[in-house]
Design a protein around this motif. Structure first.
Motif, PDB file in Angstrom:
ATOM      1  N   HIS A 167      -3.513  19.758 -19.891  1.00  0.00           N
ATOM      2  CA  HIS A 167      -2.810  20.839 -19.849  1.00  0.00           C
ATOM      3  C   HIS A 167      -1.686  20.589 -20.545  1.00  0.00           C
ATOM      4  O   HIS A 167      -0.949  21.809 -20.694  1.00  0.00           O
ATOM      5  CB  HIS A 167      -2.754  21.124 -18.325  1.00  0.00           C
ATOM      6  N   ASP A 173       0.738  28.938 -19.860  1.00  0.00           N
ATOM      7  CA  ASP A 173       0.070  28.424 -18.772  1.00  0.00           C
ATOM      8  C   ASP A 173      -1.206  29.190 -18.442  1.00  0.00           C
ATOM      9  O   ASP A 173      -1.722  28.987 -17.567  1.00  0.00           O
ATOM     10  CB  ASP A 173       1.149  28.973 -17.654  1.00  0.00           C
ATOM     11  N   THR A 174      -1.428  30.060 -19.453  1.00  0.00           N
ATOM     12  CA  THR A 174      -2.819  30.994 -18.883  1.00  0.00           C
ATOM     13  C   THR A 174      -3.716  30.657 -20.101  1.00  0.00           C
ATOM     14  O   THR A 174      -4.746  30.971 -20.193  1.00  0.00           O
ATOM     15  CB  THR A 174      -2.224  32.457 -19.102  1.00  0.00           C
ATOM     16  N   HIS A 175      -3.606  29.649 -20.861  1.00  0.00           N
ATOM     17  CA  HIS A 175      -4.821  29.208 -21.634  1.00  0.00           C
ATOM     18  C   HIS A 175      -5.595  28.277 -20.951  1.00  0.00           C
ATOM     19  O   HIS A 175      -5.324  27.792 -20.160  1.00  0.00           O
ATOM     20  CB  HIS A 175      -3.814  28.624 -23.067  1.00  0.00           C
ATOM     21  N   LYS A 176      -6.920  28.213 -21.674  1.00  0.00           N
ATOM     22  CA  LYS A 176      -7.762  27.444 -20.614  1.00  0.00           C
ATOM     23  C   LYS A 176      -8.013  25.933 -21.260  1.00  0.00           C
ATOM     24  O   LYS A 176      -7.702  25.573 -22.369  1.00  0.00           O
ATOM     25  CB  LYS A 176      -9.165  27.941 -20.835  1.00  0.00           C
ATOM     26  N   THR A 189      -6.828  26.974 -15.960  1.00  0.00           N
ATOM     27  CA  THR A 189      -5.569  27.156 -16.474  1.00  0.00           C
ATOM     28  C   THR A 189      -4.630  26.333 -15.994  1.00  0.00           C
ATOM     29  O   THR A 189      -4.665  26.129 -14.697  1.00  0.00           O
ATOM     30  CB  THR A 189      -5.160  28.754 -16.444  1.00  0.00           C
TER      31      THR A 189
END
Ligand code: UDP
Length: 500
Positions: A167, A173-176, A189
């Motif tokens: 990560h 922060d909302t990307h996978k 995420t």
């Protein structure tokens, strides 16, 4: 036959050290009782208020001839300025109290180590939160078994995410990202990870040693069963290389009659309330009631409670909703009281304040599904009753557990929770809206194909859970094998000492 209570020197003596929060304590006490039922001499170490939630059950087991007892230690309430009896994380209704409780727990290290020395056990089974016990056991020269109170799946996820940090390089922060090293493609995420793992913060220094302590322990005990997550059991044993045993579901194994189900985990008798609740459930059609519970810790914002109330009402399905009283402003109390009154009139909903007899509800034929925060115990208990779930993870490893239910086992409908927040930080931004709740409830409780298939899969897993704890089942055999192994270790240690 010789009474088990008068334990002899040759009997295996195991100490259990539960961590004071219901989700950690309940499965460990059940596990300790299973050891005692398999002729192990068991000592549970607990503080007074915590012990009072399970002592009756332990006394019953003792009076039935099993060698099991509680060793009480005093919680330093006065020193910390805490009221008597405030000794459990669930009593931490604000961050000041919670901070004091956590400090009190850390102050118990010395007295507990002292007890280890006095009692000279053959093995200690200690909660994952007590990293220091790995070294304490080493000093005693006995194995420490790490008690992990969640899934193999989640422990493997922690392991690989901590190791490879997939990560770290995402633009938002909302990307996978995909969890590395997993046999299934699981996407998450960063926002769904606990904050201490997302970025280093003071809590990181608490959690990282916890995982390290597992590596230097003798092995890990799981409240799980082989057919539930065999791929991850294998991954943990082989790739990660940690010895482990699944002995669950321990609640089903240790609590085979209704009286114990009603009493578990709380002090007061549920007598009258349970009877009223059972009458209500008895008046409902099979599989028509949705049970809604967020476990023993989670605190919900007022705005979220309002959305849940409307979502449940608008879904048109019967429900039981466990609401924890939180002493907030009058407005909230009157909103909930009006709601409860309206639900009583329509007979559609049943509110339980603070603590529900969860096993009784889940086992009742009228119960057809659960909304769960994905606490591992609630998941296992629902599965044992063959129930599909609406998944609403909130904190800790619950977002991993959601992935297991939705993506791997395909027995969960996600409500759409997006953010992992500490259980005691009330999030107003991350409120799940009533429309999303209605949508998920209609899918789970409706008569569509998706629900039918999930129901069949959940029942199959429920049957597998039951088989695993019967004589000859996987969990049953694992427990026997572990006890035998500990007995041989004890024997070789004694022989070694003789030879010296
Ligand atoms: N529980 C219960 N009644 C309640 C709330 C919780 O009996 O009203 C029990 C539940 O059956 C489970 C445990 O408390 O055994 C909660 O553990 P879980 O892992 O589900 O969640 P946590 O409370 O740790 O978030």
């Amino acid at each position: 036959m010789e009474s088990q209570q008068s334990h002899n020197h040759n009997q295996l003596h195991v100490i259990f050290l539960p961590f004071p929060s219901p989700g950690h304590m309940i499965p460990m006490i059940d596990t300790a009782r299973l050891f005692a039922k398999h002729r192990v001499n068991v000592t549970i170490i607990a503080t007074h208020a915590n012990a009072s939630t399970f002592q009756k059950t332990i006394d019953n087991d003792f009076n039935s001839g099993y060698s099991i007892k509680t060793k009480l230690i005093r919680f330093p309430s006065a020193q910390l300025g805490l009221p008597d009896g405030v000794e459990n994380l669930k009593d931490g209704t604000n961050s000041e109290i919670l901070g004091k409780i956590s400090h009190g727990i850390s102050m118990l290290q010395d007295p507990i180590e002292g007890l280890f020395q006095d009692l000279q056990p053959d093995c200690v089974v200690t909660d994952m939160m007590y990293a220091w016990t790995a070294e304490a056991a080493a000093k005693l020269g006995v194995p420490r078994i790490h008690y992990y109170s969640s899934s193999y799946f989640s422990n493997c996820a922690y392991h690989f995410i901590m190791k490879y940090r997939p990560h770290d390089n995402l633009v938002s922060d909302t990307h996978k990202f995909t969890i590395p090293g997993f046999p299934h493609t699981i996407q998450m995420t960063p926002l769904q990870l606990p904050d201490w793992l997302r970025e280093k913060n003071p809590a990181t220094a608490y959690f990282e040693p916890m995982f390290k302590s597992e590596e230097i322990s003798y092995g890990t005990l799981y409240n799980s069963f082989h057919e539930l997550e065999s791929d991850y059991e294998k991954l943990s044993k082989t790739t990660i290389g940690i010895k482990s045993w699944s002995v669950g579901p321990v609640s089903a194994w240790a609590n085979k009659d209704d009286e114990k189900k009603a009493n578990r985990g709380q002090i007061e008798e549920l007598g009258k309330e349970s009877a009223e609740l059972l009458n209500w459930l008895n008046s409902k059609q099979n599989e028509s009631v949705l049970y809604v519970s967020f476990g023993s810790l989670a605190m919900l914002a007022h705005a979220q409670l309002v959305e849940i109330a409307h979502g449940l009402e608008n879904s048109g399905h019967n429900f039981i909703w466990v609401v924890r009283k939180n002493n907030r402003d009058e407005g909230e109390n009157s909103f909930l009281q009006d709601f409860e009154k309206r639900m009583k009139e329509s007979n559609k909903g049943y509110i339980i304040w603070n603590w529900a007899p969860q096993l009784l509800i889940l086992d009742h034929p009228a119960t057809g599904g659960i909304v769960t925060h994905c606490g591992w115990n609630s998941i296992l208990e629902s599965l044992n009753s063959g129930l599909p779930m609406i998944t609403w993870p909130m904190f800790a490893e619950q977002f991993y557990n959601e992935k297991l239910l939705v993506d791997v086992l395909k027995i969960g409908v996600p409500v759409g929770a997006k953010e992992n927040k500490s259980w005691n930080s009330i999030s107003v931004e991350a409120v799940v809206k009533r429309e999303e709740i209605v949508k998920a409830v209609k899918i789970l409780m409706g008569s569509g194909q998706e629900s039918k298939e999930m129901r069949i899969r959940a029942k199959k897993l429920g049957d597998a859970a039951k088989r695993s704890i019967e004589e000859g089942g996987d969990s049953y055999n694992n427990l026997i094998q572990l006890i035998d192994e500990l007995k041989s270790l004890k024997k070789s240690k004694a022989l070694g000492e003789k030879a010296d």
